[in-house]
Design an enzyme around this catalytic site. Sequence first.
Site, PDB file in Angstrom:
ATOM      1  N   ASP A  99       0.831  -1.216   0.000  1.00  0.00           N
ATOM      2  CA  ASP A  99       0.000   0.000   0.000  1.00  0.00           C
ATOM      3  C   ASP A  99       0.863   1.263   0.000  1.00  0.00           C
ATOM      4  OD1 ASP A  99      -1.965  -2.000   0.439  1.00  0.00           O
ATOM      5  OD2 ASP A  99      -1.774  -1.736   2.600  1.00  0.00           O
ATOM      6  N   GLU A 104     -10.950  -1.233  -4.038  1.00  0.00           N
ATOM      7  CA  GLU A 104     -10.278  -0.606  -2.905  1.00  0.00           C
ATOM      8  C   GLU A 104      -9.075   0.187  -3.392  1.00  0.00           C
ATOM      9  OE1 GLU A 104      -9.067  -3.889  -0.393  1.00  0.00           O
ATOM     10  OE2 GLU A 104      -7.236  -4.230  -1.549  1.00  0.00           O
TER      11      GLU A 104
END
Length: 304
Positions: free
Chosen positions: A5, A185
């Site tokens: 991420d 997402e």
Amino acid sequence: MERADPWVYKHTDGYYYFTGSVPGYEEIEVRRAKTLNELEDGERASVWHAHPSGEMSKLIWAPEIHFVQGKWYIYFAAAGSSEVAKGTFQHRMYALECADENPLTGNWVEKGQVKTAFESFSLDATVFELNGKLYYVWAQKDPEIPGNSNLYLSEMENPWTLKGEQIMLSIPEYDWEKIGFLVNEGPAVIIRNGKVFITYSGSATDENYCMGLLWADETADLMKKESWNKAKEPVFKTSEKNKKFGPGHNSFTVSEDGTKDILIYHARPQIVLEEEPLDVPDRHANAQVFTWDEDGFPVFGEPR
């Protein structure tokens, strides 16, 4: 760099600021350096730790650092338990604020949960400013429909409070968004060529993870669902020949001289065979230059 991420922000002080999910999911670390390649060994600081118990005590995921309205903000997701309930973890979204010039040494203040229209699994928030308005984009599970997460958009009253109605931007609908889990997402925003582009990631976090694309004209009313378009095919996916598996959860930055747009993303060096992918900490941060086509759309190519 072993960070899932990955988020990179280039500030006006000439530094690149980097954060991402730290293996163990118990802290938020921020790094900075004058070049992208120096981030791996750059100046770093652990700026926040999970609480001993309670709602911000477990699974600290996907922090992002932003400079908004003259202050630093970190948006992240945290849970009060590591348990899965009704098919999802129990994350909610939170904000930290720092008014000091250097976010590595400054004082970070908890601004609390960023509340959305309903209480459910939510994560991966990002913000962007356009035409004097501040917007919040995030992923959340709608308890009333199947799936793990959809993408939503809202205006903000301030950098930690939403205002007005929120709209659903995207729901997993194509096969490539629904492998393993029904997931949209990790949104990231880049505004270029008169358009607002939002990349996002779909499917499980194994080799099937890949990136999709939404876009709207920057003069459109972004809070109207009909302003938004969605690519039917992924725009960035696994490259077996280059041993980059499951690329996604990206951010955007620019080169040191500001002339090139750069995609920051994580990918695995191999396929996860037997373990739960989230338990395998081999998602590494990557950076590569990308270009634009004659219609003004991003061309990401394949992971190199």
